[in-house]
Scaffold this active site. Sequence first.
Site, short mmCIF file in Angstrom:
data_model
loop_
_atom_site.label_atom_id
_atom_site.label_comp_id
_atom_site.label_asym_id
_atom_site.label_seq_id
_atom_site.Cartn_x
_atom_site.Cartn_y
_atom_site.Cartn_z
N THR A 44 8.43 1.40 19.09
CA THR A 44 8.77 2.28 17.96
C THR A 44 7.65 3.21 17.56
O THR A 44 7.86 4.15 16.79
CB THR A 44 9.15 1.43 16.73
OG1 THR A 44 8.02 0.62 16.35
CG2 THR A 44 10.34 0.54 17.02
N CYS A 48 2.04 -1.77 11.43
CA CYS A 48 2.40 -2.58 10.27
C CYS A 48 1.25 -3.47 9.84
O CYS A 48 0.33 -3.75 10.61
CB CYS A 48 3.60 -3.49 10.58
SG CYS A 48 5.09 -2.64 11.14
N CYS A 52 4.43 -7.81 7.30
CA CYS A 52 5.59 -6.92 7.22
C CYS A 52 6.88 -7.74 7.16
O CYS A 52 7.10 -8.64 7.98
CB CYS A 52 5.63 -6.00 8.43
SG CYS A 52 7.01 -4.82 8.38
N ARG A 77 2.45 5.62 13.72
CA ARG A 77 2.75 6.03 12.35
C ARG A 77 2.86 4.81 11.46
O ARG A 77 3.23 3.71 11.90
CB ARG A 77 4.07 6.81 12.31
CG ARG A 77 4.15 8.01 13.22
CD ARG A 77 5.47 8.76 13.06
NE ARG A 77 6.63 7.86 13.19
CZ ARG A 77 7.18 7.53 14.34
NH1 ARG A 77 6.68 7.98 15.48
NH2 ARG A 77 8.25 6.73 14.37
N CYS A 79 4.32 2.15 8.95
CA CYS A 79 5.64 1.59 8.67
C CYS A 79 6.07 1.97 7.25
O CYS A 79 5.30 1.83 6.30
CB CYS A 79 5.58 0.06 8.80
SG CYS A 79 7.08 -0.80 8.33
N CYS A 82 6.57 -1.73 5.05
CA CYS A 82 5.45 -2.55 4.55
C CYS A 82 4.26 -1.72 4.07
O CYS A 82 3.33 -2.26 3.48
CB CYS A 82 5.01 -3.55 5.61
SG CYS A 82 4.13 -2.83 7.03
N ASP A 453 -30.48 -19.95 -14.06
CA ASP A 453 -29.60 -19.58 -15.17
C ASP A 453 -29.25 -20.82 -15.98
O ASP A 453 -28.89 -21.88 -15.43
CB ASP A 453 -28.33 -18.93 -14.62
CG ASP A 453 -27.38 -18.51 -15.72
OD1 ASP A 453 -27.57 -17.42 -16.28
OD2 ASP A 453 -26.45 -19.30 -16.02
#
Length: 503
Positions: A44, A48, A52, A77, A79, A82, A453
């Site tokens: 695709t 992601c 996802c 690219r 998703c 997600c 401390d």
Amino acid sequence: MNPADPAPAPAPGAMHLDAERCVRAVQSKDARFDGWFFTAVLTTRIYCRPSCPAVPPKVANMTFYPSAAACQQAGFRACKRCRPDTTPGSPEWNARADSVARAMRLIRDGVVDREGVSGLAGRLGYSARQIERQLRAELGAGPLALARAQRAQTARILIETTALPMADVAFAAGFASVRTFNDTVREVFALAPTELRARAARGIARQAPGTIALRLPYRAPLNPDNLFGHLAATAVPGVEEWRAGAYRRTLSLPYGHGIVELTPAPDHIGCLLSLTDLRDLTIAISRCRWMLDLDADPVAVDDRLRADPLLAPLVDKAPGRRVPRTVDAAEFAVRAVLGQQVSTAAARTHAARLVTAHGEPVEDPGGGLTHLFPSPRALAGLDPESLALPRSRRTTLTTLVAGLADGSIALGFDTDWDRARAQLLALPGFGPWTVEVIAMRALGDPDAFLPSDLGVRRAARSLGLPFSPAALTASAAAWRPWRAYAVQYLWATDDHPINHLPV
């Protein structure tokens, strides 16, 4: 390999190279790994986050990258489901002190956009070629690609949460031209800027002009009590306040100033920003995430501390404590000196006087914020006799301010922790406690420790731990490299306002 078995907890290193662990994390939709690596799907051409919600792709179609920028550079690219560009940053960059980690903190703070790669390299003391090579080796992308990925995310925030014209969005996000902005948004998100805005308009309420509302993600769990309790209890009047369930403060930024309102929520931190110049959006978000320690890996921290049977009950009672930091290291160093050997209330009073006398006024309609905290340059001409402090502490403060103003003392995201400690210890009036609290809360060293401390020693004694500084330091070696977080758990044993959300 059984897909139902969870992957082991994240560990430092090039995790994206361990395909078996990455596959198990993806198949179990394990949110602990978000930001540690990114899954790219070969069929695709999208990438992601590990968690996802979509059906995981076939193993043969998965490949893994160490950064969103590396995915984008390889032609994948983001998703749309997600939104991997919105994941918390890798916790490695805050836990390490090497040049790559320091470079990543500076890139996240917008240095490449403001000063270029040469400016980034100059701050780190390397050549531009060396920085390029180191970043590519570890993150699969150079500084320009990493900065471009960040610009794309800033643009998306402005597109989705404001009604600004797209040309204004482009330049506010740091793009050199509208054409580059359009091309980048289409390439990264597979949508034109106008399409992104149309999709967001269906579910996002628009804010008043000049304000930007967004959600700051984090890795669960997050305990807000000591985080916001500390910031509220030590707030400097005029600069910070707790109002209507939110921590608010002024921000001094490269192009102007701003006011931020941060509200803890079950699965995010609500962030409402008002900026005089939208070019400061990236750095404002970076400073807020840094202050709230939102890129930490609480599972790794708590697992290490829980291994000590004396600390385990504290961790189990309220896991996910963060280290409350600051938006400005120089500001915190000044406040640390003002807080030496005095109560929290007295320290706030001293700081408020400095703010009133030397801070730049700001407007906050409907709120109680009045000033920016004064910069070292604004304090450089400070008259020591005007300070209601012991003479020795006046010397400590003016010496610190002079060093910060002339650059001989450097405190910031790019600071080498050991070098900063040495510089501070050389100043009059600086002892181990002051140096370590600055390393912890201003420089972000996760292993900074405060064995002297009073609150830490009192907690150690009540738990049956050694409580002399030397013995406690030896015992705390088992907590490394997360001793700063151990301090938060030890402080939490006291019923001090820093440990509770204000009512």
